[in-house]
Design an enzyme around this catalytic site. Structure first.
Site, PDB file in Angstrom:
ATOM      1  CB  SER A 146      -0.997   0.003   1.469  1.00 52.81           C
ATOM      2  OG  SER A 146      -1.543   1.142   1.433  1.00 52.81           O
ATOM      3  CE1 TYR A 159      -4.872  -1.903   4.433  1.00 52.87           C
ATOM      4  CE2 TYR A 159      -3.545   0.043   4.183  1.00 52.87           C
ATOM      5  CZ  TYR A 159      -4.249  -0.915   4.062  1.00 52.87           C
ATOM      6  OH  TYR A 159      -4.336  -1.099   2.401  1.00 52.87           O
TER       7      TYR A 159
END
Length: 255
Positions: A146, A159
């Site tokens: 990401s 996350y």
């Protein structure tokens, strides 16, 4: 350059978390380049529907429902694919979740849930598939990272920590398995419009921030991830290893 470098005909690809969203798009992209695809999800009904829809498009598609955090289930599913469908040539570790909490409000359980799903699954599935790839002396693993693999943002500490871990796990798998003929790389999306980010896309303030923060000036479309995934899954990337490829409209390049 010959397009045959990107031809995936005869290859079998397992894509975790692929009954919908980015995983589904990547699976279909690999199938369009000739790969036999094995979709994965924990919801058997949704997975069966996704496989049926892929077959309607003419793709050689199969499904395996298993929990990517369960080592026993993973091992059984991988052995099933290897025996019944074919040797796994390509693995895309896509399964993941997001939980939004300020750190002071985030429980241990939430932190561990995100880490186990986003990072633990990459380790466990790669280990199961890697046993076969390293023995055969070839294979492609693409871990979905990401923009948060290198950039932080309030309310998503678990996350970001998990995706930062994906980056370093990718590099370490490269260190161990590159000498055995396996390429392990990462694909790091920026902000993409999906059904899971729909609320953020519809938030005018947040979408405005994305447009201002991204040099390309917009959210990404999931179809724009396919080319990078095919590249990292094909022989075109045979000397690319331990690399994190950011597909983010330039967000990670600027301050």
């Amino acid at each position: 350059m010959s397009t045959s470098l990107f031809d995936l005909a005869g290859r079998t690809a397992l894509i975790t978390g692929s009954s919908r969203g980015i995983g589904r798009t990547l699976a279909e992209g690999l199938a369009a380049s000739g790969a036999r695809i094995v979709l994965n999800g924990v919801n058997a009904d949704r997975l069966d529907a996704a496989v049926a829809e892929c077959r309607e498009q003419g793709f050689d598609a199969h499904g395996r429902a298993f929990d990517v955090t369960d080592s026993s289930a993973i091992d059984a599913a991988v052995e099933s694919v290897e025996t019944d469908i074919g040797p796994i040539d390509i693995l895309i570790n896509n399964a993941g979740i997001q939980r939004r909490f300020p750190v002071l409000e985030c429980s241990d359980e939430t932190f561990l849930e995100v880490m186990e799903t986003n990072l633990g699954s990459v380790f466990k599935v790669s280990r199961a598939v890697g046993r076969h790839m390293t023995q055969r002396g070839h294979g492609k693993i693409v871990n979905i990272g990401s923009i948060q693999s290198q950039l932080g943002r309030p309310s998503i500490a678990p996350y970001a920590a998990s995706k930062g871990g994906v980056q370093m796990l990718t590099k370490n798998l490269c260190a161990e398995w590159a000498p055995l003929g396996v390429q392990v790389n990462g694909l790091c999306p920026g902000y993409f419009a999906t059904e899971l980010t729909e609320a953020l896309v519809n938030d005018a303030e947040f979408s405005g921030w994305v447009a201002r923060r991204t040099p390309a000036g917009r959210w990404g479309d999931v179809s724009e991830l396919v080319g990078a995934a095919v590249f990292l899954s094909s022989q075109a990337s045979n000397f690319v290893n331990g690399h994190m490829l950011y597909v983010d409209g330039g967000m990670s390049a600027v301050v």
